[in-house]
Design a protein around this motif. Sequence first.
Motif, PDB file in Angstrom:
ATOM      1  N   GLY A  39      46.421  -7.681   4.396  1.00  0.00           N
ATOM      2  CA  GLY A  39      46.403  -7.009   5.828  1.00  0.00           C
ATOM      3  C   GLY A  39      47.772  -5.998   5.962  1.00  0.00           C
ATOM      4  N   GLY A  40      48.880  -6.136   5.075  1.00  0.00           N
ATOM      5  CA  GLY A  40      50.181  -5.749   5.405  1.00  0.00           C
ATOM      6  C   GLY A  40      51.123  -6.542   6.213  1.00  0.00           C
ATOM      7  N   GLY A  41      52.353  -6.139   5.951  1.00  0.00           N
ATOM      8  CA  GLY A  41      53.495  -6.844   6.878  1.00  0.00           C
ATOM      9  C   GLY A  41      53.975  -8.028   6.510  1.00  0.00           C
ATOM     10  N   LEU A  77      58.347 -10.582  -3.069  1.00  0.00           N
ATOM     11  CA  LEU A  77      57.773 -11.943  -3.068  1.00  0.00           C
ATOM     12  C   LEU A  77      56.586 -11.999  -1.982  1.00  0.00           C
ATOM     13  N   LYS A  78      55.481 -12.545  -2.237  1.00  0.00           N
ATOM     14  CA  LYS A  78      54.161 -12.333  -1.397  1.00  0.00           C
ATOM     15  C   LYS A  78      53.566 -13.766  -1.226  1.00  0.00           C
ATOM     16  N   PRO A  79      53.292 -14.009   0.229  1.00  0.00           N
ATOM     17  CA  PRO A  79      52.175 -15.187   0.528  1.00  0.00           C
ATOM     18  C   PRO A  79      50.943 -14.928   0.050  1.00  0.00           C
ATOM     19  N   SER A 133      59.032  -5.530  -9.072  1.00  0.00           N
ATOM     20  CA  SER A 133      58.791  -4.200  -8.361  1.00  0.00           C
ATOM     21  C   SER A 133      58.227  -3.105  -8.944  1.00  0.00           C
ATOM     22  N   ILE A 134      57.370  -2.305  -8.520  1.00  0.00           N
ATOM     23  CA  ILE A 134      56.996  -0.947  -9.086  1.00  0.00           C
ATOM     24  C   ILE A 134      57.701  -0.088  -8.769  1.00  0.00           C
ATOM     25  N   ASP A 135      58.105   0.945  -9.842  1.00  0.00           N
ATOM     26  CA  ASP A 135      59.057   2.264  -9.526  1.00  0.00           C
ATOM     27  C   ASP A 135      58.292   3.260  -9.705  1.00  0.00           C
ATOM     28  N   ALA A 180      42.680 -14.098  -3.795  1.00  0.00           N
ATOM     29  CA  ALA A 180      44.069 -14.751  -3.383  1.00  0.00           C
ATOM     30  C   ALA A 180      45.173 -14.208  -4.331  1.00  0.00           C
ATOM     31  N   LYS A 181      46.289 -13.750  -3.954  1.00  0.00           N
ATOM     32  CA  LYS A 181      47.221 -13.390  -4.937  1.00  0.00           C
ATOM     33  C   LYS A 181      47.566 -14.364  -5.817  1.00  0.00           C
ATOM     34  N   LYS A 182      47.736 -15.492  -5.605  1.00  0.00           N
ATOM     35  CA  LYS A 182      47.916 -16.533  -6.652  1.00  0.00           C
ATOM     36  C   LYS A 182      47.226 -16.220  -7.746  1.00  0.00           C
ATOM     37  N   SER A 202      52.630   7.336  -3.760  1.00  0.00           N
ATOM     38  CA  SER A 202      51.264   7.067  -3.542  1.00  0.00           C
ATOM     39  C   SER A 202      50.861   5.748  -4.126  1.00  0.00           C
ATOM     40  N   GLU A 203      49.593   5.399  -3.650  1.00  0.00           N
ATOM     41  CA  GLU A 203      48.833   3.978  -4.112  1.00  0.00           C
ATOM     42  C   GLU A 203      47.459   4.275  -4.277  1.00  0.00           C
ATOM     43  N   LEU A 204      47.019   4.258  -5.415  1.00  0.00           N
ATOM     44  CA  LEU A 204      45.771   4.386  -5.872  1.00  0.00           C
ATOM     45  C   LEU A 204      44.668   3.103  -5.697  1.00  0.00           C
ATOM     46  N   SER A 263      49.474   7.444   0.930  1.00  0.00           N
ATOM     47  CA  SER A 263      50.799   7.926   0.597  1.00  0.00           C
ATOM     48  C   SER A 263      51.706   7.446   1.526  1.00  0.00           C
ATOM     49  N   LYS A 264      52.881   6.910   1.276  1.00  0.00           N
ATOM     50  CA  LYS A 264      53.803   6.654   2.306  1.00  0.00           C
ATOM     51  C   LYS A 264      55.201   7.252   2.183  1.00  0.00           C
ATOM     52  N   LYS A 265      56.065   7.239   3.129  1.00  0.00           N
ATOM     53  CA  LYS A 265      57.231   8.005   2.745  1.00  0.00           C
ATOM     54  C   LYS A 265      58.287   7.015   1.752  1.00  0.00           C
TER      55      LYS A 265
HETATM   56  P1  ADP Z   1      48.738  -6.603   1.470  1.00  0.00           P
HETATM   57  O1  ADP Z   1      47.424  -7.524   1.098  1.00  0.00           O
HETATM   58  O2  ADP Z   1      49.548  -6.865   2.673  1.00  0.00           O
HETATM   59  O3  ADP Z   1      48.102  -5.167   1.310  1.00  0.00           O
HETATM   60  P2  ADP Z   1      49.970  -5.729  -1.107  1.00  0.00           P
HETATM   61  O4  ADP Z   1      50.136  -6.692  -2.232  1.00  0.00           O
HETATM   62  O5  ADP Z   1      49.181  -4.672  -1.317  1.00  0.00           O
HETATM   63  O6  ADP Z   1      49.724  -6.765   0.190  1.00  0.00           O
HETATM   64  O7  ADP Z   1      51.311  -5.219  -0.722  1.00  0.00           O
HETATM   65  C1  ADP Z   1      51.616  -4.301   0.395  1.00  0.00           C
HETATM   66  C2  ADP Z   1      52.531  -3.133   0.073  1.00  0.00           C
HETATM   67  O8  ADP Z   1      53.352  -3.278  -0.504  1.00  0.00           O
HETATM   68  C3  ADP Z   1      51.625  -2.338  -1.060  1.00  0.00           C
HETATM   69  O9  ADP Z   1      50.467  -1.512  -0.258  1.00  0.00           O
HETATM   70  C4  ADP Z   1      52.655  -1.587  -1.585  1.00  0.00           C
HETATM   71  O10 ADP Z   1      52.998  -0.323  -0.801  1.00  0.00           O
HETATM   72  C5  ADP Z   1      53.885  -2.532  -1.560  1.00  0.00           C
HETATM   73  N1  ADP Z   1      53.858  -3.232  -2.665  1.00  0.00           N
HETATM   74  C6  ADP Z   1      53.244  -4.529  -2.982  1.00  0.00           C
HETATM   75  N2  ADP Z   1      53.699  -4.996  -4.356  1.00  0.00           N
HETATM   76  C7  ADP Z   1      54.782  -3.886  -4.831  1.00  0.00           C
HETATM   77  C8  ADP Z   1      55.334  -3.917  -5.932  1.00  0.00           C
HETATM   78  N3  ADP Z   1      55.170  -4.821  -6.923  1.00  0.00           N
HETATM   79  N4  ADP Z   1      56.153  -2.909  -5.970  1.00  0.00           N
HETATM   80  C9  ADP Z   1      56.472  -2.273  -5.326  1.00  0.00           C
HETATM   81  N5  ADP Z   1      55.790  -2.083  -3.906  1.00  0.00           N
HETATM   82  C10 ADP Z   1      54.871  -2.827  -3.696  1.00  0.00           C
END
Ligand code: ADP
Length: 483
Positions: free
Chosen positions: A358-360, A352-354, A389-391, A295-297, A421-423, A449-451
Amino acid sequence: MLALIFALLNQGSVLRYGEMSNDNCVAHIPFTAFPSVYPRVLYQECLDLQPTINKLMMCIANDADFINETLGPISQVDDFTRNLLSLENTVRREGRAQSLISCINRSDYMLDKIPGHALAFDSLRIRQVEVNAIASAMSAHSQNISALQKFLLSKYNIDTPKRATFPKNESLDVVVNGLIDAYDGYGKSSAQILLIAEKRSMNFSDQIIIETEIHHRRADIKFVRRSFDQLPGCLRIGSNKELLLDDLKEIAVVYFRYGYDPTNYTFEGSWETRLLLERSRAIKCPSINFHLSGAKKFQQVLNSSEQLERYLSSDEATKLHNAFCRFWSIESEQSPGYKMVTSANESLKLVLKPQREGGGHNIFGDEIKSFVRQLADPRARSQYILMESIDSPREHNLLLTHGDEPSRESARMDNCDQLVSELGVFGSILATDSSQVISNRAGGYLVRSKKFGVNEGGVAAGYAGISSLVLFEDDPFLYYNAD
Ligand code: ADP
Ligand code: MG
């Protein structure tokens, strides 16, 4: 066309899209034409952290009080968290029947430009995005795309940077070995592995490649793949708490590739089926306590070396904490997170994350303020974490998706995409419920990798394509876009 031809050569890395006319129709998985450049030291840092992450997840999973303390408030406002937590507490009260717990996870990172530094070798650092403790996908495709990109570079005589190397990608090995460890830990040669999939699995080929690889290595292990909604009525628990499928097949390992989202539990008998699985002595990968540890918490609550030291050595805690973003709770109106969001006058570099996978589901940047303001009840706010936010630096590459017309695809060859890109690094752990480690594996990676400018990530979610890594030791600004 190029993408399709090479994908066909590429050992079945395909997806089944919703718009395909029938289930036998597939398209190549989105991928990038070239590998992503990555500083070697930072890649090594991500790999080195993985055994510690496996251990941390295990310690959280085995700490019922901490799980309840952390997720209890959220379960009052979020039905999904409440259902999962209630499963965990039921199974624990009754006594967990499985003797070993197992988890295959993937820890995701993005490169972050250190503020105030010109883009140069030492101006980048890694930042962990999240840890996926259930249904960590794409390991098979990741290994395939590494091989494909190496082939493309060689075919077209494309020079790679001086002293650049391609790391060996063992992503499929880690997942397959993690499952075999759990199977052997169960200790009964006639028992089988059950993979739980969704009804119409878009990413079924990743699962089939795992099954085939297990067969190549251990032809003695029988593997069965069923969709979650097929299971009610087919499962029962035997006199020794063994899990029986179709009344006769004993299941040693239940490998969840589904069951991480509330929408997965809409058919009749879904929660009862999950409870039955958890009550059995089959080794779940992951068991409910491991599922909850993702859990993200927990990222927000464990966001200091001191907090991490409840489970890790001081050295492990410091190294891991170095890769963390800053996090805030927004629950109380007096909390720095709440104040920062509601009083902001400038653009918010925050996410902000709940508690979802799985995205979205995330809310990015300027949309956060109005969203938080309409959450009047502090309890409703407890389910969200606020993250810096990650830059990430932008790379020149080409994202090839099945939606591309062949003519558009070749036109874009001359006009590169700007990608971020995300590793992800894979890990697996098998342990007792008193945290004695039987196996702790790490290694293998996934690059998605995303745009640039697209907030969300994820391949199946439609945002990203799979890439691989080329590691370098000199200045990255040669390869990244300096803006
Ligand atoms: P999920 O469980 O839905 O995959 P993530 O935490 O992985 O949730 O977030 C989904 C996407 O949002 C990530 O793959 C990334 O591209 C983007 N993202 C998430 N957190 C950050 C952040 N702190 N800064 C920039 N982009 C983020
Ligand atoms: Mg993610």
